[in-house]
Motif scaffolding. Structure first.
Motif, PDB file in Angstrom:
ATOM      1  N   UNK A 255       0.814  -1.217   0.000  1.00  0.00           N
ATOM      2  CA  UNK A 255       0.000   0.000   0.000  1.00  0.00           C
ATOM      3  C   UNK A 255       0.851   1.271   0.000  1.00  0.00           C
ATOM      4  N   UNK A 256       2.178   1.095  -0.068  1.00  0.00           N
ATOM      5  CA  UNK A 256       3.063   2.253  -0.123  1.00  0.00           C
ATOM      6  C   UNK A 256       3.337   2.894   1.212  1.00  0.00           C
ATOM      7  N   UNK A 257       3.167   2.146   2.302  1.00  0.00           N
ATOM      8  CA  UNK A 257       3.437   2.660   3.636  1.00  0.00           C
ATOM      9  C   UNK A 257       4.602   1.902   4.255  1.00  0.00           C
ATOM     10  N   UNK A 258       5.238   2.522   5.239  1.00  0.00           N
ATOM     11  CA  UNK A 258       6.291   1.828   5.979  1.00  0.00           C
ATOM     12  C   UNK A 258       5.656   0.715   6.810  1.00  0.00           C
ATOM     13  N   UNK A 259       6.405  -0.347   7.058  1.00  0.00           N
ATOM     14  CA  UNK A 259       5.889  -1.449   7.870  1.00  0.00           C
ATOM     15  C   UNK A 259       5.620  -0.953   9.289  1.00  0.00           C
ATOM     16  N   UNK A 260       4.442  -1.297   9.794  1.00  0.00           N
ATOM     17  CA  UNK A 260       4.025  -0.823  11.112  1.00  0.00           C
ATOM     18  C   UNK A 260       4.840  -1.453  12.236  1.00  0.00           C
ATOM     19  N   UNK A 261       5.333  -2.659  12.014  1.00  0.00           N
ATOM     20  CA  UNK A 261       6.081  -3.356  13.064  1.00  0.00           C
ATOM     21  C   UNK A 261       6.999  -4.398  12.454  1.00  0.00           C
ATOM     22  N   UNK A 262       7.945  -4.857  13.276  1.00  0.00           N
ATOM     23  CA  UNK A 262       8.838  -5.917  12.832  1.00  0.00           C
ATOM     24  C   UNK A 262       8.094  -7.207  12.564  1.00  0.00           C
ATOM     25  N   UNK A 263       7.015  -7.454  13.305  1.00  0.00           N
ATOM     26  CA  UNK A 263       6.238  -8.675  13.103  1.00  0.00           C
ATOM     27  C   UNK A 263       5.519  -8.664  11.758  1.00  0.00           C
ATOM     28  N   UNK A 264       4.995  -7.493  11.375  1.00  0.00           N
ATOM     29  CA  UNK A 264       4.331  -7.383  10.072  1.00  0.00           C
ATOM     30  C   UNK A 264       5.321  -7.662   8.947  1.00  0.00           C
ATOM     31  N   UNK A 265       6.526  -7.127   9.094  1.00  0.00           N
ATOM     32  CA  UNK A 265       7.567  -7.385   8.096  1.00  0.00           C
ATOM     33  C   UNK A 265       7.946  -8.858   8.089  1.00  0.00           C
ATOM     34  N   UNK A 266       8.079  -9.454   9.266  1.00  0.00           N
ATOM     35  CA  UNK A 266       8.455 -10.871   9.389  1.00  0.00           C
ATOM     36  C   UNK A 266       7.471 -11.755   8.626  1.00  0.00           C
ATOM     37  N   UNK A 267       6.185 -11.527   8.836  1.00  0.00           N
ATOM     38  CA  UNK A 267       5.172 -12.357   8.178  1.00  0.00           C
ATOM     39  C   UNK A 267       5.234 -12.215   6.663  1.00  0.00           C
TER      40      UNK A 267
END
Length: 350
Positions: A255-267
């Motif tokens: 969606x063109x936004x920075x990842x909200x958390x490390x967990x969101x990026x991990x998944x």
């Protein structure tokens, strides 16, 4: 005096006196007794937060309850001075604890009660030990602020269990991922950042153009507060130079936004890895270990590796590179033995 910023609390001055009110959208305004941080105030605030329809100030909450202690500690300077990541982790553990034990008395808690709670979590020993750490700090706060005469968690030991080491990506895994995700894809960018900075996912998702200067990328590690300046590897530079100059964060969501958390990026990253045929046991942290492995194989000293990874002790670096170091030393030992015929000629006659 510690300043508390409480959600939905309004401060109004009348006739040179401060009054506090709980005002949640859609609800009527309620006056809160006492002052922020006092027991009567926190009891009333907790009752208002829970949506109790009775008049605030006539709280059903048990004075000295776990729920009240947790709420008071979370509003204290001690808790609020913790790193943001620690506050989030602690709050998650405390929410679960309060859900089960919030109405129990702080003063009557005994070591056997805490042990029973931790033993009930023996299937997830790491979580149990994390809760033990939080409860130890919580009850120390209770002791220091006269909620109880001691800390019942002080002498409780951690649950013993054998940790499964996080697996390291092999060169074959890295090559397979790169073949699936070419330069220009978000997945390839993520792998390159992880591999050539050696940082944790929580730090990688915050990197952007503003962090790059004079051929290096600056990092302020969230977990340790260590500040690093890491020279850009040519492979990393080749990837990030393709990004727009106004990129706030290198890694963005669909969606063109920075990842909200490390967990969101991990998944998200794990999904990319699975699509590339990478074993599901491998995640972002395995690339941090792969970066340390590569440096060890290149002959870097533990000090040199730590200057990139930010490890604060050489023991941590050695744990990351133990298998590599053992293999290199073994190869050196075997090479020193020489060939069998040379050893025979070297023997002196009897």
């Amino acid at each position: 005096m510690t300043k508390l910023n409480l959600l939905y609390v309004q401060k109004i001055r009348k006739n040179k006196r401060l009054y506090y009110y709980f005002r949640k959208p859609g609800c009527s305004r309620r006056q809160l007794p006492g002052y922020p941080g006092s027991r009567e105030f926190m009891e009333a605030y907790q009752q208002a937060q829970s949506g109790d329809k009775e008049q605030v100030g006539e709280s059903k909450a048990i004075p000295g309850s776990m729920r009240l202690l947790v709420a008071t500690w979370r509003m204290s300077h001690q808790f609020r001075s913790l790193r943001a990541q620690s506050q989030t982790t602690y709050a998650h553990l405390l929410d679960k604890f309060v859900e089960l034990h919030g109405d129990k008395s702080v003063r009557t808690a005994q070591p056997k009660h805490i042990r029973a709670i931790l033993e009930a979590m023996s299937n997830t020993p790491a979580q149990a030990n994390a809760l033990r750490n939080v409860l130890r700090q919580l009850f120390q706060y209770a002791f220091e602020n006269d909620w109880r005469p001691d800390n019942p968690v002080r002498d409780i030991k951690k649950l013993k269990y054998k940790k499964s080491p996080i697996p390291t990506w092999s060169e074959e895994d890295i090559e397979k991922f790169e073949q699936c995700w070419p330069i220009g894809t978000r997945a390839r960018l993520a792998l390159t950042l992880l591999l050539y900075t050696g940082q944790r996912r929580s730090d990688v998702i915050r990197m952007g153009v503003a962090n790059v200067k004079d051929g290096a990328i600056s990092v302020a590690q969230i977990k340790t507060d260590v500040r690093l300046l890491i020279p850009l590897h040519p492979d990393l530079h080749a990837v990030i130079r393709l990004l727009p100059e106004n990129t706030a964060a290198f890694l963005m969501t669909q969606q063109g936004r920075a990842f909200a958390s490390g967990n969101a990026f991990y998944n998200w990253f794990k999904e990319c890895a699975v699509k590339a045929g990478i074993p599901s046991t491998l995640g972002p942290h395995g690339l941090r270990k792969a970066a340390a492995r590569r440096m060890a194989e290149a002959g870097c000293t533990p000090h040199q590796i730590a200057s990139i990874t930010g490890h604060q002790t050489l023991a941590e670096v050695e744990r990351y590179t133990k298998a590599v170091q053992q293999r290199l030393v073994a190869e050196q030992a075997v090479s020193m033995l020489g060939k069998p015929e040379k050893r025979l000629k070297a023997k002196k006659p009897v």
